[in-house]
Design a protein around this motif. Structure first.
Motif, PDB file in Angstrom:
ATOM      1  N   ALA A 118       0.831  -1.212   0.000  1.00 23.90           N
ATOM      2  CA  ALA A 118       0.000   0.000   0.000  1.00 23.90           C
ATOM      3  C   ALA A 118       0.858   1.251   0.000  1.00 23.90           C
ATOM      4  O   ALA A 118       0.528   2.248  -0.643  1.00 23.90           O
ATOM      5  CB  ALA A 118      -0.925   0.000   1.216  1.00 23.90           C
ATOM      6  N   ALA A 119       1.972   1.210   0.725  1.00 24.94           N
ATOM      7  CA  ALA A 119       2.779   2.419   0.914  1.00 24.94           C
ATOM      8  C   ALA A 119       3.990   2.487  -0.024  1.00 24.94           C
ATOM      9  O   ALA A 119       4.570   3.556  -0.175  1.00 24.94           O
ATOM     10  CB  ALA A 119       3.247   2.516   2.370  1.00 24.94           C
ATOM     11  N   ARG A 122       3.553   4.682  -2.988  1.00 28.50           N
ATOM     12  CA  ARG A 122       2.131   5.015  -2.808  1.00 28.50           C
ATOM     13  C   ARG A 122       1.187   3.967  -3.382  1.00 28.50           C
ATOM     14  O   ARG A 122       0.036   4.271  -3.703  1.00 28.50           O
ATOM     15  CB  ARG A 122       1.806   6.393  -3.391  1.00 28.50           C
ATOM     16  CG  ARG A 122       2.625   7.529  -2.791  1.00 28.50           C
ATOM     17  CD  ARG A 122       2.032   8.890  -3.078  1.00 28.50           C
ATOM     18  NE  ARG A 122       2.964   9.926  -2.678  1.00 28.50           N
ATOM     19  CZ  ARG A 122       3.840  10.511  -3.517  1.00 28.50           C
ATOM     20  NH1 ARG A 122       3.866  10.166  -4.788  1.00 28.50           N
ATOM     21  NH2 ARG A 122       4.654  11.428  -3.073  1.00 28.50           N
TER      22      ARG A 122
ATOM     23  N   PHE B 115       0.752  11.394   5.378  1.00 28.83           N
ATOM     24  CA  PHE B 115       0.995   9.947   5.440  1.00 28.83           C
ATOM     25  C   PHE B 115       0.751   9.430   6.862  1.00 28.83           C
ATOM     26  O   PHE B 115       0.195   8.340   7.046  1.00 28.83           O
ATOM     27  CB  PHE B 115       2.406   9.608   4.967  1.00 28.83           C
ATOM     28  CG  PHE B 115       2.697   8.131   4.963  1.00 28.83           C
ATOM     29  CD1 PHE B 115       1.807   7.229   4.383  1.00 28.83           C
ATOM     30  CD2 PHE B 115       3.854   7.627   5.536  1.00 28.83           C
ATOM     31  CE1 PHE B 115       2.058   5.862   4.380  1.00 28.83           C
ATOM     32  CE2 PHE B 115       4.126   6.262   5.532  1.00 28.83           C
ATOM     33  CZ  PHE B 115       3.227   5.372   4.961  1.00 28.83           C
ATOM     34  N   ALA B 118      -2.884   9.060   7.052  1.00 30.33           N
ATOM     35  CA  ALA B 118      -3.354   7.953   6.211  1.00 30.33           C
ATOM     36  C   ALA B 118      -3.160   6.606   6.891  1.00 30.33           C
ATOM     37  O   ALA B 118      -3.995   5.711   6.781  1.00 30.33           O
ATOM     38  CB  ALA B 118      -2.617   7.964   4.870  1.00 30.33           C
ATOM     39  N   THR B 145       1.228  12.034  -0.336  1.00 28.39           N
ATOM     40  CA  THR B 145       1.854  12.136   0.971  1.00 28.39           C
ATOM     41  C   THR B 145       2.964  11.102   1.045  1.00 28.39           C
ATOM     42  O   THR B 145       2.986  10.161   0.258  1.00 28.39           O
ATOM     43  CB  THR B 145       0.843  11.840   2.100  1.00 28.39           C
ATOM     44  OG1 THR B 145       0.533  10.441   2.082  1.00 28.39           O
ATOM     45  CG2 THR B 145      -0.433  12.645   1.930  1.00 28.39           C
ATOM     46  N   GLY B 157       4.669   6.041   0.972  1.00 32.50           N
ATOM     47  CA  GLY B 157       3.612   7.022   1.166  1.00 32.50           C
ATOM     48  C   GLY B 157       2.245   6.523   0.764  1.00 32.50           C
ATOM     49  O   GLY B 157       2.019   5.322   0.617  1.00 32.50           O
ATOM     50  N   ALA B 158       1.327   7.475   0.589  1.00 34.25           N
ATOM     51  CA  ALA B 158      -0.050   7.129   0.256  1.00 34.25           C
ATOM     52  C   ALA B 158      -0.668   8.277  -0.527  1.00 34.25           C
ATOM     53  O   ALA B 158      -0.193   9.405  -0.466  1.00 34.25           O
ATOM     54  CB  ALA B 158      -0.851   6.886   1.529  1.00 34.25           C
TER      55      ALA B 158
END
Lengths: 364, 364
Positions: A118-119, A122, B115, B118, B145, B157-158
């Motif tokens: 997920a991270a 991104r 982030f 999130a 983010t 990140g996200a």
């Protein structure tokens, strides 16, 4: 082979359940959009299934670039520090945004790999190959991913859906007995919250599950995935009904936290937690006594605990329950049984004295 | 005051831009659903604006529980290690799933707080109060983010949207000149990729922006937010046109990475990167020479660099560009100018020898 479809609009995915399907390369490969794969597994599972996973991914001269990272095994390693190893490996191998992360292992590996996917840049693709009952019936459905924090379980994470979940029930042959039972605890949960037929079937077939009978296991996993899928589809972000899946978890998380992660298995804590929730429901007059007794009897058949760890106090419970994610703006909500078998409610609307009574009855 | 609406279905949000609106508590409070707030800021901004932020959140006896965490200032602290402090604080303060994280600061604070929000308990609410031009025109729009990794920028990140972005142009009065110019670089970018009127306006009004004229600044920020908002709404997850926002960034990231984060400011690297992209576009015959000259002239008015750091080699560029997120399955794609001013293309379809020529022309 059975397939359960999890319908989530553009993030829908299939759960394939069967014997020996880990070796069916094409079934997995069709869900890999790019040409780079990172298998995330642990020290216990790697010697057992990593090579077979590679072989499946290479089947038919797939030309996939396959990398792997092996994490230490255990809930105590479900941390941000250990998770970093996945990102380190992905970056060292120069995996790009079209890469696919494959979780090969139990719930901890599934949760960590899902959050890593997920991270990473991104969001990259994600596939689950669960190898424990717990991961098959719980972690593999619903997109909850994450890691623990010293101050709470699963506190850092994301909602992130896999592209496919490939469940090979043969991999359960190598699962230690305690872990088997831990997963069965979650299956009992589906019976309690919404599937009385499954609960009754479990009362008749628990011995087959303990003997790892493939047909019985396939049925129980399929029913569990269908139940969870129905709940999750109705409420992906856990605004309402999805919270019912946490029956026993608020009590259970407190037990896990108070001992330090990894002493009791998750399903063991949930088993004792479900008994506490049933006890409280009975004290509130919301269920018949029979449901509490049948729950205890069924969990005992699987040799699961039905009481919290010795030495745990009322104060321990209260301290850890206050940081539970189900605390909304300071008001504690619990999942409690209500009505005939297979019914429950998520509510903060109960007499706190009854919670106190339950805690006192189970603590010494 | 101006408001730009970012339309993203159920995640749409307003960007308010004006003078002194940091003190308008009700405008911020209406976007806080729960009763707990965590302000994330840094050592530079805390003494300047933290108290005012508290006052705004407390206005009208709001009864919000307000916590804050102060991070070290600088791109070199945009790491997972530093991010952990936010989660530590949130858990110590027992913030629940209905909490709101407020980013008070520049782009680094915005990206990290976003982030953090999130991933905290799989997603809490998020508000941005940007205090740099860069954060106002870039980080505050679009939901990107994350944090850096030693092997690449923004690698973890996200995509996560704020509930509101509150831009008080008065906060720019305390912004160091280099940081001001760094943000202006991104405004020039919007002119180059899609807004030739804005580009021409900048050529006439750069002096007012350098003097921090509130009206000119409000106009430039509003136009930038409208441009970015239009692009992001069309392509939230960066499948296509959104990539055009990265004009100059692939070259720029390589410059930042090769020096270590924080030596050059992001916008400085982007400025030199845009000149390199324009140079390459000219060599490909895709733009008139005039565009390259006007770009260099405009950036020089803002005293921004138009060449990479001294000593950077062709090999340095190639090494760092290969891990850029815009590398899809091994093929390098770049954002290049094409056609009249205000037009560009995201493409891997160029003669690699021309990239080589540009790199050689800018490296010694």
């Amino acid at each position: 082979m059975k397939t359960v479809e999890v319908p989530l609009d553009d993030r829908s995915y299939p759960i394939n359940i069967g014997s020996g399907i880990l070796d069916d390369g094409s079934m997995i490969q069709r869900h890999i959009p790019g040409n780079k794969v990172l298998i995330v597994t642990n020290e216990t599972i790697a010697p057992l299934y990593l090579e077979r996973c590679y072989a499946a991914l290479r089947q038919g001269d797939s030309r996939l670039q396959i990398e792997h990272v092996v994490l230490p095994d255990g809930e105590q390693y479900k941390s941000l520090d250990v998770l970093q190893k996945v990102w380190d490996k992905a970056l060292e191998a120069r995996l790009d945004r079209n890469a696919t992360f494959v979780a090969l292992g139990g719930g901890v590996i599934g949760d960590m790999t899902g959050f890593a996917a997920a991270a990473y840049q991104r969001g990259v693709h994600f596939i689950q190959v669960p190898t424990t009952v717990m991961a098959m019936v719980d972690s593999s459905v619903g997109g909850k991913t994450g890691v623990n924090h010293p101050l709470g379980k699963n506190m850092i994470g994301a909602f992130y859906q896999p592209r496919v979940v490939q469940i090979d029930v043969e991999t359960l042959s190598t699962l230690p007995k305690r872990e088997l039972a831990s997963g069965l605890s979650e299956i009992v949960k589906y019976g309690l919250i919404r599937d009385p037929q499954l609960f009754a079937w479990l009362e008749q077939n628990m011995d087959k599950l303990l003997a790892r009978d493939a047909a019985a296991m396939t049925y129980a996993i399929e029913r569990s995935c269908v139940n969870k899928s129905e709940v999750v589809s109705a409420d992906e972000r856990e605004g309402g009904v999805r919270a019912t899946l946490n029956l026993g978890h608020t009590f259970g998380h407190a037990m896990e936290s108070s001992q330090g992660y990894g002493v009791w298995l998750h399903g063991e804590a949930v088993a004792a937690g479900m008994v506490m929730a049933a006890d409280m429901s009975l004290r509130l007059g919301w269920i018949e006594e029979d449901i509490l007794h049948r729950t205890i009897a069924l969990l005992e058949m699987a040799e699961l605990p039905t009481k919290p760890p010795q030495g745990m106090t009322v104060a321990d419970f209260k301290g850890f329950m206050a940081v539970d994610k189900k605390v909304l703006d300071g008001k504690l909500r619990l999942i409690l049984l209500k009505g005939p078998l297979g019914n429950c409610d998520v509510t903060g609307d109960f007499d706190p004295a009854v919670l106190e009574q339950t805690l006192e009855a189970f603590c010494h």
